[in-house]
Enzyme design. Structure first.
Site, PDB file in Angstrom:
ATOM      1  CB  SER A 239      -0.909   0.002   1.224  1.00 33.21           C
ATOM      2  OG  SER A 239      -0.129   0.178   2.383  1.00 33.21           O
ATOM      3  CE  LYS A 240      -2.288   6.106  -2.997  1.00 37.03           C
ATOM      4  NZ  LYS A 240      -3.649   6.502  -2.811  1.00 37.03           N
ATOM      5  NE  ARG A 241       0.397   0.165   5.808  1.00 34.33           N
ATOM      6  CZ  ARG A 241       1.110  -0.921   6.087  1.00 34.33           C
ATOM      7  NH1 ARG A 241       2.345  -0.799   6.506  1.00 34.33           N
ATOM      8  NH2 ARG A 241       0.580  -2.109   5.938  1.00 34.33           N
ATOM      9  CG  HIS A 242       4.485  -0.999   2.002  1.00 37.15           C
ATOM     10  ND1 HIS A 242       3.189  -1.403   1.893  1.00 37.15           N
ATOM     11  CD2 HIS A 242       4.990  -1.632   3.074  1.00 37.15           C
ATOM     12  CE1 HIS A 242       2.928  -2.263   2.859  1.00 37.15           C
ATOM     13  NE2 HIS A 242       3.997  -2.401   3.600  1.00 37.15           N
ATOM     14  N   GLY A 243       5.843   3.456   0.567  1.00 39.84           N
ATOM     15  CA  GLY A 243       6.611   4.250  -0.364  1.00 39.84           C
ATOM     16  C   GLY A 243       6.024   4.110  -1.743  1.00 39.84           C
TER      17      GLY A 243
END
Length: 470
Positions: A239-243
């Site tokens: 997801s987006k929090r993984h960069g």
RNA sequence: GCUCCCUUCGUCUAGUGGCCUAGGACGCUGGCCUCUCACGCCGGUAACAGGGGUUCGAGUCCCCUAGGGAGUACCA
């Protein structure tokens, strides 16, 4: 028989790396077998599909070089066809109208859950007698076989067997008449002559239902290959929090498309100990049955390393092709300054990304208006002044402005002042590059040219004079 | 809950019953090289999820357990 594969994203966002990898595997499989690769946009969800997403997907695929042979086809343009198929299913007794209300279904599911059963439609409308309730628009359900089992001979997962008793009668048309996903994929894959369905393994559960529909339609079954998903570096769903998850974000960050492709291919697939594959090698070696069954975690460090390998080993011209965008972003004009090819050659071993390379090239094409504070503090000291001035004078009188004579000169001046080469090279480096980091000093000066070098040395000398003597 | 899928170093992987005291790569790390930053080179670290079988012999075959994932929508 010609192999035909497809990539069928739904346009509800940018092209992310998970989608890019299944697209890559589909593409590789088609290329490997001299087949056809089709792009289909699954935009039946009118609420969430956008034109911008379609463009983003097209842009991402183009950048990666995953060219398609047919399409893009849009499902929204095929509604008439779906309607016909639904009618055909109704006519042949493979589908029926269901008048159950949402509330009724919710109650039914709650009861099933309470009894620790799998919630599924019990088929109560299959035999609904008499006049249909007034004012209720029915949905159409597919009549799933009641007994027996579906066997999926998956290229990746092997033999997967699901009992029909586990499946329920899924909705193939909503009450407004629009078709649903499981119907449209089946019809499209059939109409478009897909021989191999390569997709994410989140679809493995849908496969038996799709096979049942295919069979009701009298269609020939394709071969399936369900490739595992990509996880974030922490092993959780990407997801987006993984960069960066968007393919295009990797372009911005300075990755070469072939590095990303190589990385994505090696995620879940391998060929012995080989790490680096050209596109031709991949096409030559790729086989869906060699893809691993387990999902794999995305490792940004390894991608970075691969990118560095590609930067180091590519032709300068190729790098420049991709680098110019980054130069432009920084307001640099490579035609005004040293030959960009020569500059890139000096940078190939010192940059892991094109963004970093562009930063490293900055002082070649832009004036430096300040020194890196830390580097200046360390190397720009008054005691270096005599040597620097001597060097500047000597450089201005140098017969040929070339790497070797410059090197000999710096070395001679350093010896004259009883300095180690580094003690002189570093201040010079800060003077011309603005920081204590650059290609070898002789090459740097050679590229910069006599005029710029002398001007910057002059600025440095003046700067040193402003410093208090110790 | 139920069904399906998965499980080798931190991560990506090699491995298809003996070649495995488990190999490679990234990362981390010790050293060499060196005008900076890098590149490169030499070395180190670290894994068969657990338990039962089968077999002369199991990372490799079977079963169970545990853990992870997916699906279970008038989303795709």
């Amino acid at each position: 028989m010609t192999v035909r594969t497809r990539f069928a994203p739904s346009p509800t966002g940018y092209l992310h790396i998970g989608g890019a990898r299944t697209a890559l595997f589909s593409w590789l499989y088609a290329r490997r077998h001299g087949g056809v690769f089709v792009l289909r946009i699954e935009d039946t969800d009118l609420e969430r599909s956008t034109k911008e997403s379609v463009n983003a997907i097209l842009e991402g695929m183009a950048w990666l070089g995953l060219e398609y042979d047919e399409g893009p086809f849009y499902q929204t343009e095929r509604f008439d066809r779906y309607r016909d198929v639904i009618q055909q299913l109704l006519d042949t007794g493979h589908a029926y109208q269901c008048y159950c209300s949402k509330e009724e279904l919710d109650v039914m599911r709650e009861e099933q859950k309470a009894r620790k059963h799998k919630p599924r439609y019990d088929g109560r409308c299959r035999h609904r007698k008499g006049v249909p309730p007034k004012g209720v628009k029915p949905v159409i359900r597919f009549k799933n076989p009641l007994d027996g089992a579906v066997v999926v001979d998956d290229l990746v997962k092997g033999k997967v067997i699901i009992q029909n008793s586990e499946l329920d009668d899924l909705i193939i048309a909503r009450s407004d008449g629009t078709p649903t996903y499981n119907l449209t994929v089946v019809v499209d894959d059939w109409d478009m002559g897909m021989t191999h369905i390569i997709r994410g393994d989140d679809h493995l559960n849908n496969t038996p239902r799709q096979i049942n529909i295919l069979q009701a339609l009298g269609a020939e079954l394709p071969v399936y290959a369900h490739v595992p998903m990509i996880l974030g570096a922490d092993g959780q769903r990407l997801s987006k929090r993984h960069g960066a998850v968007s393919v295009m974000q990797y372009r911005q960050e300075g990755y070469l498309p072939e590095a990303l492709i190589n990385y994505l291919a090696r995620l879940g697939w391998s060929h012995g100990d080989q790490e680096i594959f050209s596109l031709d090698e991949m096409i030559d070696l790729f086989d869906a049955s060699d893809v691993n069954k387990a999902s794999s975690a995305f490792n940004p460090e390894k991608l970075l390393w691969l990118n560095q390998q590609y930067i180091k080993n590519s032709k300068p011209e190729h790098i420049i092709h991709h680098l110019s965008w980054h130069l432009g972003q920084r307001g640099m004009d490579p035609t005004r300054g040293p030959d960009i090819i020569e500059v890139v050659k000096t940078q190939q071993e010192r940059a892991k990304t094109l963004a970093e390379m562009a930063d490293n090239c900055y002082f070649f094409y832009k004036d430096i208006d300040s020194y890196n504070e830390k580097d200046a503090g360390k190397h720009m000291k008054p005691e270096i002044l005599p040597a620097l001035e001597t060097l500047a004078t000597a450089l201005s009188e140098l017969a040929t402005w070339d790497k070797e004579p410059i090197h000999d000169l710096i070395k001679a001046v350093a010896e004259q002042f009883e300095l180690k080469l580094g003690k002189l090279a570093q201040p010079v480096r800060v003077a011309v590059a603005g920081r204590a980091m650059s290609p070898p000093i002789d090459i740097t000066l050679a590229l910069l040219g006599r005029e710029v070098t002398l001007a910057r040395l002059d600025t440095a000398v003046k700067y040193l004079h402003t410093l208090p003597a110790e």
